[in-house]
Design an enzyme around this catalytic site. Structure first.
Site, PDB file in Angstrom:
ATOM      1  N   ARG A 210     -10.691 -73.944  55.761  1.00  0.00           N
ATOM      2  CA  ARG A 210     -10.790 -75.412  55.744  1.00  0.00           C
ATOM      3  C   ARG A 210      -9.495 -76.035  56.266  1.00  0.00           C
ATOM      4  O   ARG A 210      -9.521 -76.956  57.074  1.00  0.00           O
ATOM      5  CB  ARG A 210     -11.067 -75.884  54.304  1.00  0.00           C
ATOM      6  CG  ARG A 210     -12.496 -75.611  53.890  1.00  0.00           C
ATOM      7  CD  ARG A 210     -12.740 -75.907  52.422  1.00  0.00           C
ATOM      8  NE  ARG A 210     -14.175 -75.862  52.134  1.00  0.00           N
ATOM      9  CZ  ARG A 210     -14.701 -75.733  50.922  1.00  0.00           C
ATOM     10  NH1 ARG A 210     -13.911 -75.636  49.868  1.00  0.00           N
ATOM     11  NH2 ARG A 210     -16.000 -75.721  50.756  1.00  0.00           N
TER      12      ARG A 210
ATOM     13  N   HIS B 207      -7.841 -71.770  43.127  1.00  0.00           N
ATOM     14  CA  HIS B 207      -8.942 -72.412  43.858  1.00  0.00           C
ATOM     15  C   HIS B 207      -9.285 -73.692  43.093  1.00  0.00           C
ATOM     16  O   HIS B 207     -10.206 -73.731  42.297  1.00  0.00           O
ATOM     17  CB  HIS B 207     -10.140 -71.466  43.915  1.00  0.00           C
ATOM     18  CG  HIS B 207     -11.282 -71.991  44.718  1.00  0.00           C
ATOM     19  ND1 HIS B 207     -11.141 -72.519  45.977  1.00  0.00           N
ATOM     20  CD2 HIS B 207     -12.618 -72.068  44.437  1.00  0.00           C
ATOM     21  CE1 HIS B 207     -12.319 -72.889  46.440  1.00  0.00           C
ATOM     22  NE2 HIS B 207     -13.232 -72.632  45.514  1.00  0.00           N
TER      23      HIS B 207
HETATM   24  P1  NAD Z   1     -26.941 -71.896  43.051  1.00  0.00           P
HETATM   25  O1  NAD Z   1     -27.282 -72.708  41.857  1.00  0.00           O
HETATM   26  O2  NAD Z   1     -27.583 -72.208  44.347  1.00  0.00           O
HETATM   27  O3  NAD Z   1     -27.184 -70.339  42.732  1.00  0.00           O
HETATM   28  C1  NAD Z   1     -26.724 -69.709  41.585  1.00  0.00           C
HETATM   29  C2  NAD Z   1     -27.784 -68.676  41.180  1.00  0.00           C
HETATM   30  O4  NAD Z   1     -27.278 -67.873  40.112  1.00  0.00           O
HETATM   31  C3  NAD Z   1     -29.088 -69.297  40.665  1.00  0.00           C
HETATM   32  O5  NAD Z   1     -30.159 -68.897  41.502  1.00  0.00           O
HETATM   33  C4  NAD Z   1     -29.228 -68.736  39.247  1.00  0.00           C
HETATM   34  O6  NAD Z   1     -30.566 -68.480  38.882  1.00  0.00           O
HETATM   35  C5  NAD Z   1     -28.416 -67.461  39.353  1.00  0.00           C
HETATM   36  N1  NAD Z   1     -27.990 -66.884  38.089  1.00  0.00           N
HETATM   37  C6  NAD Z   1     -27.536 -67.497  36.969  1.00  0.00           C
HETATM   38  N2  NAD Z   1     -27.234 -66.571  36.025  1.00  0.00           N
HETATM   39  C7  NAD Z   1     -27.480 -65.337  36.567  1.00  0.00           C
HETATM   40  C8  NAD Z   1     -27.327 -63.996  36.117  1.00  0.00           C
HETATM   41  N3  NAD Z   1     -26.866 -63.705  34.893  1.00  0.00           N
HETATM   42  N4  NAD Z   1     -27.669 -62.994  36.970  1.00  0.00           N
HETATM   43  C9  NAD Z   1     -28.134 -63.257  38.193  1.00  0.00           C
HETATM   44  N5  NAD Z   1     -28.302 -64.519  38.685  1.00  0.00           N
HETATM   45  C10 NAD Z   1     -27.966 -65.544  37.885  1.00  0.00           C
HETATM   46  O7  NAD Z   1     -25.333 -71.986  43.194  1.00  0.00           O
HETATM   47  P2  NAD Z   1     -24.468 -71.653  44.491  1.00  0.00           P
HETATM   48  O8  NAD Z   1     -24.254 -72.890  45.280  1.00  0.00           O
HETATM   49  O9  NAD Z   1     -25.020 -70.445  45.157  1.00  0.00           O
HETATM   50  O10 NAD Z   1     -23.053 -71.308  43.804  1.00  0.00           O
HETATM   51  C11 NAD Z   1     -22.924 -70.160  43.000  1.00  0.00           C
HETATM   52  C12 NAD Z   1     -21.526 -70.110  42.373  1.00  0.00           C
HETATM   53  O11 NAD Z   1     -20.547 -69.930  43.410  1.00  0.00           O
HETATM   54  C13 NAD Z   1     -21.106 -71.398  41.637  1.00  0.00           C
HETATM   55  O12 NAD Z   1     -20.375 -71.082  40.470  1.00  0.00           O
HETATM   56  C14 NAD Z   1     -20.220 -72.105  42.649  1.00  0.00           C
HETATM   57  O13 NAD Z   1     -19.318 -73.002  42.035  1.00  0.00           O
HETATM   58  C15 NAD Z   1     -19.519 -70.920  43.268  1.00  0.00           C
HETATM   59  N6  NAD Z   1     -18.901 -71.138  44.580  1.00  0.00           N
HETATM   60  C16 NAD Z   1     -17.675 -70.597  44.764  1.00  0.00           C
HETATM   61  C17 NAD Z   1     -17.041 -70.735  45.986  1.00  0.00           C
HETATM   62  C18 NAD Z   1     -15.673 -70.112  46.184  1.00  0.00           C
HETATM   63  O14 NAD Z   1     -14.981 -70.452  47.137  1.00  0.00           O
HETATM   64  N7  NAD Z   1     -15.268 -69.193  45.336  1.00  0.00           N
HETATM   65  C19 NAD Z   1     -17.668 -71.433  47.033  1.00  0.00           C
HETATM   66  C20 NAD Z   1     -18.940 -71.952  46.809  1.00  0.00           C
HETATM   67  C21 NAD Z   1     -19.559 -71.788  45.564  1.00  0.00           C
END
Ligand code: NAD
Length: 315
Positions: free
Chosen positions: A153, A177
């Site tokens: 970014r 982060h």
């Molecule tokens: P999302 O809601 O689209 O997907 C998350 C999925 O996790 C859902 O489908 C849910 O059913 C599933 N889930 C929940 N508990 C579970 C478990 N115990 N086992 C398996 N699956 C499970 O969310 P997203 O946009 O894909 O984001 C996912 C995570 O990644 C969030 O915490 C978000 O903040 C994080 N994220 C981090 C970064 C980074 O730079 N590190 C960047 C983007 C998103």
């Protein structure tokens, strides 16, 4: 790796399914998706598989009904958990996502304790630490993905401000982060020119802030969930480094052992990534101002780790 690599993706939501899509398009490895939401991983795997006749990719995408299917995976990516809603900080996800990461840690220990694990779930540095605590795996095997995204970014914003190709911008974003991330101005170059010789201090300050707020801006604009295309690109960059033992220097959240004067804290630093995960932490010479910022970020993350440890004591 001699055998065909296999990537397990836990969480088939936006970030998880886009990661699988990029793995497929880049022909990197077979993929197994797992999600606790009934039918979601199966739906995503089927949809992605329907694109194979067009892409002609040799990659097989499947869905798992249980964690035990992840035992053949060389790499596990954790994208399970809640993303932010508008007005939330990443730290606001701590309680709910800690429970999810705890369950996943138990399952990884049971079924895939040899895999390199890439943690993506927020709050990223704390969830990486939590997974390490829950699994007890060697810390080099558990890597948090965020620094590459924040760096990408920042590179983008520098390239726009300087009106040059983003590929000409070299930089790193370290620390946490979150609000305390540190775009390293001292190590930002446009080709070999220090960024301060091209952009004014005001511009550099404003694009540093833009980088810190970039994730929040996407959450606000979309009104529903966080960004995922760029995150998936960075996850795939890390997977490529591990599978192909590339030994690239990437910014990742890793556990320190005295590096930068910091002990036992998961924090974003430059590291060499190869087939075993973190091969070494690169020590940079930072000016005083950036060293102070890194210590501040570490203090915040240590407080979050203490909070994690306290919750662990009660479970
Ligand atoms: P999302 O809601 O689209 O997907 C998350 C999925 O996790 C859902 O489908 C849910 O059913 C599933 N889930 C929940 N508990 C579970 C478990 N115990 N086992 C398996 N699956 C499970 O969310 P997203 O946009 O894909 O984001 C996912 C995570 O990644 C969030 O915490 C978000 O903040 C994080 N994220 C981090 C970064 C980074 O730079 N590190 C960047 C983007 C998103």
């Amino acid at each position: 790796m001699n055998i065909k690599p296999c990537i397990g993706i836990i969480g088939a939501g936006r970030v998880g399914s886009e990661t699988a899509n990029k793995i497929l398009q880049n022909r990197l490895a077979d993929c197994i998706l797992f999600d606790t939401s009934t039918g979601l991983a199966q739906a995503r795997a089927l949809d992605l598989s329907h694109s194979v006749p067009i892409s002609n990719s040799p990659v097989k995408i499947s869905a798992a009904d249980s964690y035990s299917a992840l035992k053949k995976c060389n790499i596990i990516v954790i994208t399970a958990g809640l993303p932010r809603k508008e007005g939330m900080s990443r730290d606001d996800l701590f309680n709910v996502n800690l429970e999810i990461v705890k369950e996943i840690g138990i399952q990884i220990n049971r079924h895939a304790a040899d895999a390199v694990v890439i943690v993506v779930t927020n709050p990223l540095d704390t969830m990486s630490y939590a997974l390490w605590r829950f699994t007890g795996l060697p810390p080099g095997q558990i890597i948090g993905m965020a620094g590459e995204l924040d760096s990408s970014r920042f590179r983008y914003y520098v390239s726009v401000a300087a009106d040059v190709d983003p590929g000409n911008v070299d930089t790193m974003v370290l620390g946490s982060h979150g609000d305390l991330m540190i775009p390293l101005i001292s190590h930002t170059y446009i080709r070999s020119l220090p960024v301060r010789s091209i952009l004014s201090e005001d511009t550099i300050h404003s694009i540093s802030e833009q980088t810190r707020n970039a994730g929040g801006e996407i959450v606000k604009l979309s009104g529903n969930g966080s960004g995922y295309y760029a995150a998936a690109s960075c996850i795939v960059e890390m997977i490529d480094c591990i599978i192909n033992d590339k030994k690239k220097i990437l910014c990742c959240s890793v556990k320190t052992s005295g590096d930068y004067g910091l002990d036992k804290v998961y924090i974003g630093l430059p590291v060499v990534i190869g087939k075993n995960g973190v091969e070494k932490i690169i020590q940079l010479k930072l000016p005083e101002e950036e060293s102070i910022m890194l210590r501040n970020a570490a203090q915040h993350l240590i407080a979050m780790q203490v909070k994690t440890d306290k919750l662990l004591e009660h479970t």
